[in-house]
Design a protein around this motif. Sequence first.
Motif, PDB file in Angstrom:
ATOM      1  N   LEU A   1       6.002   4.675  -7.440  1.00  0.00           N
ATOM      2  CA  LEU A   1       5.032   5.010  -6.392  1.00  0.00           C
ATOM      3  C   LEU A   1       5.574   4.724  -4.989  1.00  0.00           C
ATOM      4  O   LEU A   1       5.382   5.523  -4.078  1.00  0.00           O
ATOM      5  CB  LEU A   1       3.734   4.227  -6.605  1.00  0.00           C
ATOM      6  N   ILE A   2       6.244   3.584  -4.850  1.00  0.00           N
ATOM      7  CA  ILE A   2       6.666   3.216  -3.493  1.00  0.00           C
ATOM      8  C   ILE A   2       7.890   4.003  -3.021  1.00  0.00           C
ATOM      9  O   ILE A   2       8.346   3.841  -1.904  1.00  0.00           O
ATOM     10  CB  ILE A   2       6.923   1.692  -3.333  1.00  0.00           C
ATOM     11  N   LYS A   3       8.371   4.915  -3.872  1.00  0.00           N
ATOM     12  CA  LYS A   3       9.425   5.809  -3.401  1.00  0.00           C
ATOM     13  C   LYS A   3       8.842   7.092  -2.831  1.00  0.00           C
ATOM     14  O   LYS A   3       9.538   7.903  -2.220  1.00  0.00           O
ATOM     15  CB  LYS A   3      10.346   6.178  -4.579  1.00  0.00           C
ATOM     16  N   LEU A   4       7.518   7.292  -3.093  1.00  0.00           N
ATOM     17  CA  LEU A   4       6.906   8.583  -2.763  1.00  0.00           C
ATOM     18  C   LEU A   4       6.255   8.584  -1.386  1.00  0.00           C
ATOM     19  O   LEU A   4       5.961   7.530  -0.817  1.00  0.00           O
ATOM     20  CB  LEU A   4       5.820   8.922  -3.794  1.00  0.00           C
TER      21      LEU A   4
ATOM     22  N   ILE B   1     -10.451  -1.632  -7.539  1.00  0.00           N
ATOM     23  CA  ILE B   1     -10.399  -0.337  -6.847  1.00  0.00           C
ATOM     24  C   ILE B   1      -8.938  -0.005  -6.560  1.00  0.00           C
ATOM     25  O   ILE B   1      -8.200  -0.845  -6.053  1.00  0.00           O
ATOM     26  CB  ILE B   1     -11.186  -0.401  -5.524  1.00  0.00           C
ATOM     27  N   PRO B   2      -8.486   1.220  -6.897  1.00  0.00           N
ATOM     28  CA  PRO B   2      -7.110   1.579  -6.571  1.00  0.00           C
ATOM     29  C   PRO B   2      -6.882   1.512  -5.062  1.00  0.00           C
ATOM     30  O   PRO B   2      -7.694   2.026  -4.297  1.00  0.00           O
ATOM     31  CB  PRO B   2      -6.989   3.028  -7.055  1.00  0.00           C
ATOM     32  N   GLN B   3      -5.791   0.868  -4.648  1.00  0.00           N
ATOM     33  CA  GLN B   3      -5.518   0.743  -3.217  1.00  0.00           C
ATOM     34  C   GLN B   3      -4.047   1.029  -2.940  1.00  0.00           C
ATOM     35  O   GLN B   3      -3.172   0.663  -3.717  1.00  0.00           O
ATOM     36  CB  GLN B   3      -5.837  -0.681  -2.733  1.00  0.00           C
ATOM     37  N   LEU B   4      -3.808   1.714  -1.826  1.00  0.00           N
ATOM     38  CA  LEU B   4      -2.448   2.021  -1.404  1.00  0.00           C
ATOM     39  C   LEU B   4      -2.273   1.581   0.039  1.00  0.00           C
ATOM     40  O   LEU B   4      -3.226   1.607   0.824  1.00  0.00           O
ATOM     41  CB  LEU B   4      -2.186   3.543  -1.461  1.00  0.00           C
ATOM     42  N   ILE B   5      -1.057   1.169   0.375  1.00  0.00           N
ATOM     43  CA  ILE B   5      -0.750   0.936   1.785  1.00  0.00           C
ATOM     44  C   ILE B   5       0.347   1.918   2.166  1.00  0.00           C
ATOM     45  O   ILE B   5       1.375   2.022   1.460  1.00  0.00           O
ATOM     46  CB  ILE B   5      -0.286  -0.516   2.022  1.00  0.00           C
ATOM     47  N   ILE B   6       0.106   2.681   3.226  1.00  0.00           N
ATOM     48  CA  ILE B   6       1.105   3.660   3.654  1.00  0.00           C
ATOM     49  C   ILE B   6       1.429   3.436   5.123  1.00  0.00           C
ATOM     50  O   ILE B   6       0.661   2.807   5.847  1.00  0.00           O
ATOM     51  CB  ILE B   6       0.606   5.116   3.439  1.00  0.00           C
ATOM     52  N   ASP B   7       2.579   3.955   5.542  1.00  0.00           N
ATOM     53  CA  ASP B   7       2.872   3.890   6.973  1.00  0.00           C
ATOM     54  C   ASP B   7       2.386   5.184   7.620  1.00  0.00           C
ATOM     55  O   ASP B   7       1.976   6.114   6.917  1.00  0.00           O
ATOM     56  CB  ASP B   7       4.360   3.593   7.215  1.00  0.00           C
TER      57      ASP B   7
ATOM     58  N   ILE C   1       4.641   5.556   1.052  1.00  0.00           N
ATOM     59  CA  ILE C   1       3.864   4.523   0.370  1.00  0.00           C
ATOM     60  C   ILE C   1       4.641   3.204   0.406  1.00  0.00           C
ATOM     61  O   ILE C   1       5.785   3.133  -0.052  1.00  0.00           O
ATOM     62  CB  ILE C   1       3.542   4.945  -1.078  1.00  0.00           C
ATOM     63  N   LEU C   2       4.016   2.171   0.987  1.00  0.00           N
ATOM     64  CA  LEU C   2       4.673   0.867   1.117  1.00  0.00           C
ATOM     65  C   LEU C   2       4.295  -0.060  -0.017  1.00  0.00           C
ATOM     66  O   LEU C   2       5.078  -0.892  -0.442  1.00  0.00           O
ATOM     67  CB  LEU C   2       4.297   0.231   2.462  1.00  0.00           C
ATOM     68  N   ASP C   3       3.077   0.104  -0.501  1.00  0.00           N
ATOM     69  CA  ASP C   3       2.629  -0.766  -1.582  1.00  0.00           C
ATOM     70  C   ASP C   3       1.495  -0.086  -2.338  1.00  0.00           C
ATOM     71  O   ASP C   3       0.790   0.769  -1.777  1.00  0.00           O
ATOM     72  CB  ASP C   3       2.150  -2.113  -1.003  1.00  0.00           C
ATOM     73  N   ALA C   4       1.345  -0.457  -3.615  1.00  0.00           N
ATOM     74  CA  ALA C   4       0.256   0.069  -4.436  1.00  0.00           C
ATOM     75  C   ALA C   4      -0.208  -1.054  -5.342  1.00  0.00           C
ATOM     76  O   ALA C   4       0.620  -1.794  -5.870  1.00  0.00           O
ATOM     77  CB  ALA C   4       0.746   1.253  -5.263  1.00  0.00           C
TER      78      ALA C   4
END
Lengths: 355, 154
Positions: free
Chosen positions: A40-43, A11-17, A22-25
């Motif tokens: 991705l983690i620059k966005l 499953i696609p997963q993202l961690i954001i603050d 975006i902190l991790d993908a």
Amino acid sequence: MLKAAFNNSAIPQLIIDPTGTILDANRQACQTLQQSHDDLIKLNHRSLVDEDPDLISGLASKFKRDNILNWTTEQKYNVDDGSIFWARVSVTSIHEDGRISKLLLQLQDITGLKQSEGDIQRNNDELEQFVYIASHDLREPLTSIAGFASLLKKRHKDSIGVEGHHFLTEILDATKRMECKIDDLLSFSRAGRVGVIDGVFSLGSAVEEARRNLAIRIEATSTVLEIQGNLPTVQGDRSLIAQVFQNLFSNSIKYKGADPPHIIIKAEPCDDENCWVITVRDNGLGFDMHHRDRIFGVFQRLYTIEEYPGTGIGLAIAKKIVERHHGRIWPTSEPGQGSTFFFTIPRTDVGRDEK
Amino acid sequence: MTAINILLVEDNPHDAILVREALRDSAIAHSLTVASDGDRALQILYSAEVRPHLILLDINLPKKSGIEVLKEIKRDRALCLIPVIMLTNSMSEDDVVKSYGYHCNAYVRKPLGFEGLLEVLSIIMSFWFTYATLPKQDDMAEPPSSIDPSLGSS
């Protein structure tokens, strides 16, 4: 180990603050959104979606207020190649030092579902448009038929004789019935065309509006409208929901039993579906449950027009309005035992308007 | 008594006959001109030596719609004071809102049956008499020249 589970998940997963950075993908997220991990983690999460109604700011405050740790929302992602990825996003908050430090987003692919929903909506819209135009265009020849028939009746009374006069009266009655049907078709199509249903109103005010519109008939039949318990605040279009009540009450009055109509209205929360179940019960004639689907059809009726006049569109309109509010409507009844209609309507906000 | 000049803008010849007959049956002294589409209606209005006293305007017309005709009439300094009654089959909310937005004087749904038409016309006429006997507004400073009440282009 948790890191590996995150990375290898299908499953696609993202961690954001909490600001959306975006902190991790994980691998699947990079693949689905067609971006490299480094890109991705620059966005900011916001740049991936057209609208971000409450994913970040709204949800963060919701988490805080209600102490909810997990929330689901639907979101449209723009993939790098220009295509669209619809996801049901499950948001989990990660707390550090008593405040939200990160949000874990799990994106379940619902693109196919959304596309077929869109197709159905488009088909429905076309159909509404057709009904709308047809109902207008059908009335035009009708004014000519009615106009000339009554002109004939007026100017040539003597030459057409008693029987001719009678026939013309029949023609004119038929044009009036046709006019009613056309008007009903128009309100039916209108019920489906209303765009915005995200207002918030008290259900009691909708009941009141229906009562006002039926005031004369309510008085003439000594109908009692009884509200049991409190009616909640709900989400939707007030005048449309008033129309639902009006059509239900109107049927209760029309198909009354020996006693004056007694209509009971109440609302109960329905926990698993985030909605209210509204009950409208009467002491009228009732009907055989064998007909329970037919009664919601357009121009369907269980009695002849001589027994009970009307075009038979009231429940079709009620059903359409309820479905427009993502709800359901269903009856229980038995001949001679009255009828009960139930319908659901969304709650304004989960966990807030309990009364 | 002088006759009222009525301009009926109506593409359906049957409806035009019915209005003509209803006016004939009424006690109103009148002369009726029928324009069968919007362009012709405006042509008549711009060229006529005798301007109509009253315009009955259908909405669903070929070429120029009734709403557009209304818009042009109410925009024109010389025509804007002629009362315009929308006489139409349309009950579309959009049509009602736009018509009043462009300053029609009344919006009337075509009645079903001749008697209904007689009744409607007699109401329209009594409205017209009231309107016609109002003090003339010669000193009206600015006719509504900018009446686009932000209703879109149609």
